[in-house]
Write a protein that holds these residues in place. Structure first.
Motif, mmCIF file in Angstrom:
data_model
loop_
_atom_site.group_PDB
_atom_site.id
_atom_site.type_symbol
_atom_site.label_atom_id
_atom_site.label_comp_id
_atom_site.label_asym_id
_atom_site.label_seq_id
_atom_site.Cartn_x
_atom_site.Cartn_y
_atom_site.Cartn_z
ATOM 1 N N THR A 105 0.837 -1.202 0.000
ATOM 2 C CA THR A 105 0.000 0.000 0.000
ATOM 3 C C THR A 105 0.866 1.245 0.000
ATOM 4 O O THR A 105 1.754 1.395 0.841
ATOM 5 C CB THR A 105 -0.906 0.020 1.243
ATOM 6 O OG1 THR A 105 -1.734 -1.139 1.247
ATOM 7 C CG2 THR A 105 -1.780 1.269 1.245
ATOM 8 N N ALA A 143 0.798 4.675 1.018
ATOM 9 C CA ALA A 143 -0.005 5.590 1.838
ATOM 10 C C ALA A 143 0.218 7.038 1.450
ATOM 11 O O ALA A 143 -0.702 7.858 1.531
ATOM 12 C CB ALA A 143 0.328 5.389 3.311
ATOM 13 N N ASN A 194 -11.517 8.634 4.333
ATOM 14 C CA ASN A 194 -10.992 7.485 5.045
ATOM 15 C C ASN A 194 -9.817 6.864 4.282
ATOM 16 O O ASN A 194 -9.935 6.543 3.104
ATOM 17 C CB ASN A 194 -12.115 6.456 5.205
ATOM 18 C CG ASN A 194 -11.714 5.281 6.041
ATOM 19 O OD1 ASN A 194 -11.009 5.436 7.027
ATOM 20 N ND2 ASN A 194 -12.168 4.108 5.667
ATOM 21 N N GLY A 195 -8.670 6.727 4.959
ATOM 22 C CA GLY A 195 -7.513 6.094 4.338
ATOM 23 C C GLY A 195 -6.732 6.982 3.400
ATOM 24 O O GLY A 195 -5.910 6.486 2.619
ATOM 25 N N ARG A 244 -6.062 9.164 -1.468
ATOM 26 C CA ARG A 244 -5.201 8.074 -1.941
ATOM 27 C C ARG A 244 -3.732 8.473 -1.961
ATOM 28 O O ARG A 244 -2.989 8.171 -2.883
ATOM 29 C CB ARG A 244 -5.659 7.599 -3.324
ATOM 30 C CG ARG A 244 -7.062 7.002 -3.323
ATOM 31 C CD ARG A 244 -7.489 6.569 -4.720
ATOM 32 N NE ARG A 244 -8.798 5.915 -4.675
ATOM 33 C CZ ARG A 244 -9.957 6.572 -4.765
ATOM 34 N NH1 ARG A 244 -9.953 7.886 -4.905
ATOM 35 N NH2 ARG A 244 -11.100 5.921 -4.710
ATOM 36 N N ASP A 253 -6.250 5.458 7.919
ATOM 37 C CA ASP A 253 -5.200 5.172 6.947
ATOM 38 C C ASP A 253 -4.194 4.218 7.578
ATOM 39 O O ASP A 253 -4.232 3.956 8.772
ATOM 40 C CB ASP A 253 -4.575 6.469 6.408
ATOM 41 C CG ASP A 253 -3.509 7.089 7.282
ATOM 42 O OD1 ASP A 253 -2.558 6.373 7.645
ATOM 43 O OD2 ASP A 253 -3.594 8.289 7.572
ATOM 44 N N PRO A 254 -3.290 3.616 6.787
ATOM 45 C CA PRO A 254 -2.438 2.544 7.311
ATOM 46 C C PRO A 254 -1.676 2.913 8.566
ATOM 47 O O PRO A 254 -1.459 2.072 9.425
ATOM 48 C CB PRO A 254 -1.490 2.264 6.142
ATOM 49 C CG PRO A 254 -2.293 2.600 4.929
ATOM 50 C CD PRO A 254 -3.099 3.803 5.338
#
Length: 344
Positions: free
Chosen positions: A30, A32, A52-53, A223, A332-333
């Motif tokens: 991923t 981030a 979100n994320g 993203r 997020d991660p």
């Protein structure tokens, strides 16, 4: 929470307190952060928004030396976040999404300890601790162990701890999540006080009201990439521009006013909406000249206006239009990672 002190003698500080170029961070497969560029001017609040994320927490942790970026550069208060982490930690403050105070110590002891770690004298640490306890309405609970505090009280104590050293740059990652409105206002007041004294704040939030209240400029991330930036009103104007709301003295005039504008040949009024139930007319505005023309036309046709005003889209609408997502809690991660132990 990480509390650090301001270093006003740092000769490297310039117009931007934070400068980020091409920042990249991976978590396994991923990405981030995917080439983030960011500038935060000294003595201002930059609001970082994103769904979100989006990567907001990852960004904050990279800029506070809790995570090492995989690529790109970042300078905060004149210090490189990778090459000069020890110097940087004495210049910044951080409040993460979850309170991290020592539950065995009292509220006053927590703040005093952090003040002393930041090289405040015993007297100054005590004075500053009492000052912050009062500002965050914790004076009555100052002598109680933090383990006896409610979640909201621990959050306020964590915020007080991040501010006790008067940091030059303060990171607030979802700072008022779970706080009641009164306490949220106290946090806002303290942030504004620090900025007035010269501090710089990078704020991530999902509260649109909070972003409008505190931030002078906004950056929207999705993203792992920056997809929009600008002042609040600039972003609102990008989404939908201004709208004029007109309320005639006689609510029954609304349909006739709408018809008059539709046949007048004025630019930009094709989207005019009559709202009979509210007795108002909504007219999209392209310019100040158009506003004058609309009011003049209606006056010339004999319509009496009781009230009119202009407004921009709400920040919630801007957020949704730019990202395609509604504002939702951060995940997020980096939020799932255990925070590293950082040496002072």
């Amino acid at each position: 929470m990480v509390g650090m002190t301001r270093n006003d003698k740092n000769p490297q500080r310039g117009a931007n307190a934070v400068e980020v170029r091409g920042l990249v961070k991976h978590f396994g497969g991923t990405k981030a952060l995917d080439g983030v560029d960011l500038d935060v001017r000294e003595g201002t609040v930059l609001g970082v928004l994103g769904p979100n994320g989006a990567g907001k927490t990852t960004l904050v942790r990279c800029l506070s030396t809790l995570l090492v970026p995989d690529a790109g550069t970042a300078t905060v208060a004149g210090y490189d976040v990778v090459r000069q982490p020890r110097q940087l930690r004495r210049t910044i403050g951080l409040t993460g999404q979850y309170a991290s105070v020592d539950e065995k110590l009292s509220g006053r002891e927590n703040l005093y300890m952090i003040g002393r770690l930041l090289d405040l004298s015993r007297k100054e640490a005590r004075t500053r601790a009492d000052e912050m306890l009062e500002r965050f309405s914790l004076t009555e609970a100052a002598g109680r162990p933090a383990v006896q505090y409610s979640g909201g009280m621990r959050r306020r104590l964590d915020l007080a701890a991040s501010m006790i050293g008067r940091p030059a740059v303060l990171y607030l990652d979802e700072p008022t999540t779970g706080l009641d409105p009164r306490t949220r206002n106290e946090v806002w007041d303290e942030v504004q006080r620090m900025v007035a004294e010269g501090a710089t704040v990078l704020l991530t939030t999902q509260y649109m009201e909070e972003a409008e209240q505190l931030a002078s400029e906004l950056t929207v991330i999705d993203r792992g990439q920056v997809i929009a930036r600008g002042k609040v009103d600039e972003l609102k104007a990008r989404v939908g521009g201004r709208t004029m709301r007109i309320r005639p003295v006689d609510p029954g005039d609304v349909p006739g006013m709408a018809q008059a504008l539709a046949t007048a040949g004025l630019d930009g009024v094709a989207g005019t909406q009559a709202v009979p139930d509210e007795g108002t007319l909504l007219v999209p505005l392209l310019s100040d000249e158009q506003l004058t023309a609309v009011v003049g036309l209606l006056a010339a046709r004999g319509y009496a206006i009781a009230d009119l005003g202009t407004y921009l889209p709400s920040l919630d609408e801007v957020f949704l239009a730019i990202t395609g997502h509604k504002a939702t809690p951060v995940a997020d991660p980096a939020s799932a990672e255990q925070t590293e132990e950082v040496a002072a």
